[in-house]
Design a protein around this motif. Structure first.
Motif, PDB file in Angstrom:
ATOM      1  N   THR A  46       0.847  -1.191   0.000  1.00  0.00           N
ATOM      2  CA  THR A  46       0.000   0.000   0.000  1.00  0.00           C
ATOM      3  C   THR A  46       0.882   1.240   0.000  1.00  0.00           C
ATOM      4  O   THR A  46       1.752   1.389   0.865  1.00  0.00           O
ATOM      5  CB  THR A  46      -0.916   0.014   1.234  1.00  0.00           C
ATOM      6  OG1 THR A  46      -1.726  -1.167   1.235  1.00  0.00           O
ATOM      7  CG2 THR A  46      -1.822   1.245   1.219  1.00  0.00           C
ATOM      8  N   VAL A  47       0.673   2.125  -0.954  1.00  0.00           N
ATOM      9  CA  VAL A  47       1.527   3.303  -1.075  1.00  0.00           C
ATOM     10  C   VAL A  47       1.025   4.415  -0.172  1.00  0.00           C
ATOM     11  O   VAL A  47      -0.141   4.445   0.240  1.00  0.00           O
ATOM     12  CB  VAL A  47       1.599   3.793  -2.535  1.00  0.00           C
ATOM     13  CG1 VAL A  47       2.144   2.703  -3.442  1.00  0.00           C
ATOM     14  CG2 VAL A  47       0.237   4.263  -3.029  1.00  0.00           C
ATOM     15  N   SER A  48       1.921   5.331   0.161  1.00  0.00           N
ATOM     16  CA  SER A  48       1.549   6.485   0.969  1.00  0.00           C
ATOM     17  C   SER A  48       0.755   7.463   0.115  1.00  0.00           C
ATOM     18  O   SER A  48       0.643   7.309  -1.103  1.00  0.00           O
ATOM     19  CB  SER A  48       2.799   7.178   1.519  1.00  0.00           C
ATOM     20  OG  SER A  48       3.455   7.897   0.493  1.00  0.00           O
ATOM     21  N   GLY A  49       0.216   8.484   0.748  1.00  0.00           N
ATOM     22  CA  GLY A  49      -0.520   9.503   0.024  1.00  0.00           C
ATOM     23  C   GLY A  49       0.371  10.572  -0.565  1.00  0.00           C
ATOM     24  O   GLY A  49      -0.124  11.574  -1.088  1.00  0.00           O
ATOM     25  N   GLN A  50       1.694  10.395  -0.505  1.00  0.00           N
ATOM     26  CA  GLN A  50       2.633  11.388  -0.997  1.00  0.00           C
ATOM     27  C   GLN A  50       3.384  10.855  -2.206  1.00  0.00           C
ATOM     28  O   GLN A  50       3.994   9.790  -2.150  1.00  0.00           O
ATOM     29  CB  GLN A  50       3.654  11.756   0.094  1.00  0.00           C
ATOM     30  CG  GLN A  50       3.063  12.457   1.298  1.00  0.00           C
ATOM     31  CD  GLN A  50       4.132  12.703   2.351  1.00  0.00           C
ATOM     32  OE1 GLN A  50       4.470  11.834   3.130  1.00  0.00           O
ATOM     33  NE2 GLN A  50       4.670  13.911   2.351  1.00  0.00           N
ATOM     34  N   GLN A  51       3.343  11.603  -3.282  1.00  0.00           N
ATOM     35  CA  GLN A  51       4.189  11.292  -4.421  1.00  0.00           C
ATOM     36  C   GLN A  51       5.560  11.938  -4.212  1.00  0.00           C
ATOM     37  O   GLN A  51       5.706  12.889  -3.443  1.00  0.00           O
ATOM     38  CB  GLN A  51       3.565  11.796  -5.713  1.00  0.00           C
ATOM     39  CG  GLN A  51       2.252  11.123  -6.068  1.00  0.00           C
ATOM     40  CD  GLN A  51       1.788  11.480  -7.463  1.00  0.00           C
ATOM     41  OE1 GLN A  51       2.258  10.941  -8.460  1.00  0.00           O
ATOM     42  NE2 GLN A  51       0.848  12.398  -7.542  1.00  0.00           N
ATOM     43  N   PHE A  52       6.565  11.399  -4.904  1.00  0.00           N
ATOM     44  CA  PHE A  52       7.899  11.979  -4.804  1.00  0.00           C
ATOM     45  C   PHE A  52       8.459  12.199  -6.198  1.00  0.00           C
ATOM     46  O   PHE A  52       8.038  11.566  -7.167  1.00  0.00           O
ATOM     47  CB  PHE A  52       8.840  11.087  -3.977  1.00  0.00           C
ATOM     48  CG  PHE A  52       8.941   9.670  -4.441  1.00  0.00           C
ATOM     49  CD1 PHE A  52       9.945   9.274  -5.320  1.00  0.00           C
ATOM     50  CD2 PHE A  52       8.037   8.705  -4.001  1.00  0.00           C
ATOM     51  CE1 PHE A  52      10.049   7.963  -5.744  1.00  0.00           C
ATOM     52  CE2 PHE A  52       8.137   7.378  -4.416  1.00  0.00           C
ATOM     53  CZ  PHE A  52       9.143   7.012  -5.290  1.00  0.00           C
ATOM     54  N   LYS A  53       9.416  13.121  -6.293  1.00  0.00           N
ATOM     55  CA  LYS A  53      10.010  13.466  -7.571  1.00  0.00           C
ATOM     56  C   LYS A  53      11.413  12.883  -7.672  1.00  0.00           C
ATOM     57  O   LYS A  53      12.155  12.843  -6.693  1.00  0.00           O
ATOM     58  CB  LYS A  53      10.073  14.988  -7.741  1.00  0.00           C
ATOM     59  CG  LYS A  53       8.702  15.646  -7.880  1.00  0.00           C
ATOM     60  CD  LYS A  53       8.817  17.139  -8.162  1.00  0.00           C
ATOM     61  CE  LYS A  53       7.448  17.761  -8.405  1.00  0.00           C
ATOM     62  NZ  LYS A  53       7.547  19.208  -8.704  1.00  0.00           N
ATOM     63  N   VAL A  54      11.745  12.424  -8.878  1.00  0.00           N
ATOM     64  CA  VAL A  54      13.055  11.857  -9.158  1.00  0.00           C
ATOM     65  C   VAL A  54      13.582  12.482 -10.447  1.00  0.00           C
ATOM     66  O   VAL A  54      12.857  12.574 -11.446  1.00  0.00           O
ATOM     67  CB  VAL A  54      12.990  10.328  -9.321  1.00  0.00           C
ATOM     68  CG1 VAL A  54      14.366   9.774  -9.709  1.00  0.00           C
ATOM     69  CG2 VAL A  54      12.492   9.664  -8.047  1.00  0.00           C
ATOM     70  N   SER A  55      14.838  12.909 -10.409  1.00  0.00           N
ATOM     71  CA  SER A  55      15.485  13.384 -11.623  1.00  0.00           C
ATOM     72  C   SER A  55      16.853  12.722 -11.743  1.00  0.00           C
ATOM     73  O   SER A  55      17.437  12.276 -10.749  1.00  0.00           O
ATOM     74  CB  SER A  55      15.639  14.916 -11.611  1.00  0.00           C
ATOM     75  OG  SER A  55      16.540  15.324 -10.594  1.00  0.00           O
ATOM     76  N   ALA A  56      17.346  12.632 -12.970  1.00  0.00           N
ATOM     77  CA  ALA A  56      18.665  12.080 -13.229  1.00  0.00           C
ATOM     78  C   ALA A  56      19.142  12.610 -14.572  1.00  0.00           C
ATOM     79  O   ALA A  56      18.342  12.848 -15.477  1.00  0.00           O
ATOM     80  CB  ALA A  56      18.635  10.555 -13.248  1.00  0.00           C
ATOM     81  N   ASP A  57      20.456  12.791 -14.665  1.00  0.00           N
ATOM     82  CA  ASP A  57      21.008  13.219 -15.951  1.00  0.00           C
ATOM     83  C   ASP A  57      20.806  12.143 -17.007  1.00  0.00           C
ATOM     84  O   ASP A  57      20.550  12.449 -18.175  1.00  0.00           O
ATOM     85  CB  ASP A  57      22.499  13.528 -15.808  1.00  0.00           C
ATOM     86  CG  ASP A  57      22.762  14.784 -14.990  1.00  0.00           C
ATOM     87  OD1 ASP A  57      21.808  15.545 -14.753  1.00  0.00           O
ATOM     88  OD2 ASP A  57      23.922  14.983 -14.583  1.00  0.00           O
ATOM     89  N   GLU A  58      20.908  10.874 -16.566  1.00  0.00           N
ATOM     90  CA  GLU A  58      20.750   9.773 -17.510  1.00  0.00           C
ATOM     91  C   GLU A  58      20.353   8.494 -16.791  1.00  0.00           C
ATOM     92  O   GLU A  58      20.871   8.184 -15.717  1.00  0.00           O
ATOM     93  CB  GLU A  58      22.057   9.535 -18.271  1.00  0.00           C
ATOM     94  CG  GLU A  58      21.978   8.427 -19.323  1.00  0.00           C
ATOM     95  CD  GLU A  58      23.294   8.194 -20.024  1.00  0.00           C
ATOM     96  OE1 GLU A  58      23.461   8.722 -21.147  1.00  0.00           O
ATOM     97  OE2 GLU A  58      24.172   7.513 -19.446  1.00  0.00           O
ATOM     98  N   LEU A  59      19.416   7.765 -17.375  1.00  0.00           N
ATOM     99  CA  LEU A  59      19.044   6.420 -16.945  1.00  0.00           C
ATOM    100  C   LEU A  59      19.350   5.456 -18.082  1.00  0.00           C
ATOM    101  O   LEU A  59      18.902   5.671 -19.209  1.00  0.00           O
ATOM    102  CB  LEU A  59      17.553   6.349 -16.599  1.00  0.00           C
ATOM    103  CG  LEU A  59      16.940   4.938 -16.525  1.00  0.00           C
ATOM    104  CD1 LEU A  59      17.451   4.186 -15.299  1.00  0.00           C
ATOM    105  CD2 LEU A  59      15.421   4.992 -16.521  1.00  0.00           C
TER     106      LEU A  59
END
Length: 216
Positions: A46-59
């Motif tokens: 079960t996920v929390s009610g908060q989304q989070f942001k992810v950034s990366a120069d390259e995947l």
């Protein structure tokens, strides 16, 4: 330009254009919301009610699959589970350069607190094995090798194979895609959950800040 217009074996596309193909139709979304509400789909957790942001120069990832499903989350102050439509990306292996992850927590009268994590700098990328990301938004520039678009989600065979919870979410008749390899530059992602069989963060830095301090 679509992957069909490129040289055999590779597909190049602007991700925002391609993302339209990944969205669930209104009818498909309604079906998924119904089956989750009735307990017919088991999410990994079960996920929390908060989304989070992810950034990366390259995947860079191998064994890449992507499909639509739903997560279950608990409403704040209640016990009811709410279905949350997501796009799932699963990879056998992944490396991320200059990773940033941030989440904002609202403390009411006290204001907001930001949690920010950085890793994979200085030439030592973050590495992951059997990584699964449940997201609501993804932007960047993507390059695929041997991509298959429109495959039935229940028949995917290029991604991780040792996670029964992830496999259970691949519903028959639903749209999906897969590729041998994918590279995404200038990655910006909003997610509900991430899980991995192994997750190695070199040069890890975790900081808390008053106020809003996000990756993007």
């Amino acid at each position: 330009m679509t992957p069909m217009d490129q040289a055999p074996g590779e597909g190049y596309t602007r991700w925002r254009r391609f993302a339209a193909l990944l969205g669930l139709s209104t009818a498909a979304s309604a079906i998924l919301l119904t089956v989750v509400a009735n307990g017919a789909v088991a999410a990994g957790f079960t996920v929390s009610g908060q989304q989070f942001k992810v950034s990366a120069d390259e995947l860079q990832a191998t064994g890449f699959i992507q499909y639509g499903t739903v997560d279950a989350r608990v409403e704040p102050g209640g016990d009811n589970q709410v279905p949350e439509p997501v796009a799932v990306s699963a990879m056998k292996t992944a490396t991320l350069k200059n990773l940033c992850q941030s989440v904002i927590t609202d403390l009411g009268d006290f204001g907001s607190v930001s949690l920010k994590i950085r890793a994979g700098t200085g030439g030592d990328p973050v590495t992951a094995r059997d990584m699964v990301v449940d997201m609501s938004q993804l932007d960047g520039d993507a390059s695929f090798t041997n991509i298959e678009i429109g495959r039935d989600a229940s028949t995917l065979d290029k991604g991780p194979t040792n996670d029964p919870a992830e496999q259970a979410q691949r519903r028959q008749g639903m749209f999906s895609q897969q590729a041998d390899n994918v590279t995404i530059t200038n990655l910006k992602q909003v997610a509900w959950a991430t899980s991995a069989g192994q997750f190695n963060l070199r040069h890890l830095s975790l900081r808390l800040h008053w106020g809003k301090d996000e990756c993007f």
